[in-house]
Write an enzyme that holds these catalytic residues in place. Sequence first.
Site, mmCIF file in Angstrom:
data_model
loop_
_atom_site.group_PDB
_atom_site.id
_atom_site.type_symbol
_atom_site.label_atom_id
_atom_site.label_comp_id
_atom_site.label_asym_id
_atom_site.label_seq_id
_atom_site.Cartn_x
_atom_site.Cartn_y
_atom_site.Cartn_z
ATOM 1 C CB ILE A 43 40.768 60.073 74.299
ATOM 2 C CG1 ILE A 43 40.890 61.437 74.186
ATOM 3 C CG2 ILE A 43 41.200 59.755 76.024
ATOM 4 C CD1 ILE A 43 39.739 62.341 75.134
ATOM 5 C CD GLU A 55 38.684 64.814 63.702
ATOM 6 O OE1 GLU A 55 38.543 64.085 64.343
ATOM 7 O OE2 GLU A 55 38.684 64.238 62.216
ATOM 8 C CB CYS A 93 34.219 63.538 63.223
ATOM 9 S SG CYS A 93 35.038 62.807 64.377
HETATM 10 N N1 THU Z 1 40.977 59.518 64.036
HETATM 11 C C1 THU Z 1 40.480 60.892 64.627
HETATM 12 O O1 THU Z 1 41.083 61.213 65.652
HETATM 13 N N2 THU Z 1 40.239 61.758 63.791
HETATM 14 C C2 THU Z 1 40.088 61.646 62.860
HETATM 15 O O2 THU Z 1 39.573 62.247 61.462
HETATM 16 C C3 THU Z 1 40.402 59.981 61.709
HETATM 17 C C4 THU Z 1 40.688 59.100 63.139
HETATM 18 C C5 THU Z 1 41.760 59.023 65.269
HETATM 19 C C6 THU Z 1 41.102 56.863 65.481
HETATM 20 C C7 THU Z 1 42.305 56.571 66.411
HETATM 21 O O3 THU Z 1 42.536 56.948 68.022
HETATM 22 C C8 THU Z 1 42.719 56.714 65.542
HETATM 23 O O4 THU Z 1 43.029 58.014 64.577
HETATM 24 C C9 THU Z 1 43.347 56.439 64.655
HETATM 25 O O5 THU Z 1 41.776 55.655 63.911
#
Ligand code: THU
Length: 126
Positions: A43, A55, A93
């Site tokens: 988000i 995550e 995370c």
């Molecule tokens: N992002 C995640 O949601 N999880 C991950 O393990 C890596 C990165 C998201 C954060 C951001 O919205 C986008 O991916 C690009 O970094």
Amino acid sequence: MKDADFFALAVKASEKSYSPYSNFKVGAVLLTKDGQIFTGCNIENASYSLTMCAERTAFFKAVSSGFRDFKAIAIAGSSDGDFSKPCIPCGACLQVMAELCDDNFMIVLADGVYRLSEFLPKRFTL
Ligand code: THU
């Protein structure tokens, strides 16, 4: 559940991603030891640093629903609908996993199944 089916749920969860800035959609599915499932997506925010990863969305949903014993997470990420490359969880995370999961916690990615200890061999705790 088969790893492939578990991973497919993460791909499905990525459909909810709100990511107008990166256009990188991430979905996560968190499985508790008693079989409950919590989904999450990334988000984003115009104030970029406020972005929340898929995550941690899943973990915070689970903990705030009263669940703290976790078995596995599946993570899927893509900018173009091809989810075949692994989306490795970021350091923030991993630190949340370090707080809430043991070394054998399973991380299911596009290219296989890992244990938390492989990504985070040592952890910061108080
Ligand atoms: N992002 C995640 O949601 N999880 C991950 O393990 C890596 C990165 C998201 C954060 C951001 O919205 C986008 O991916 C690009 O970094």
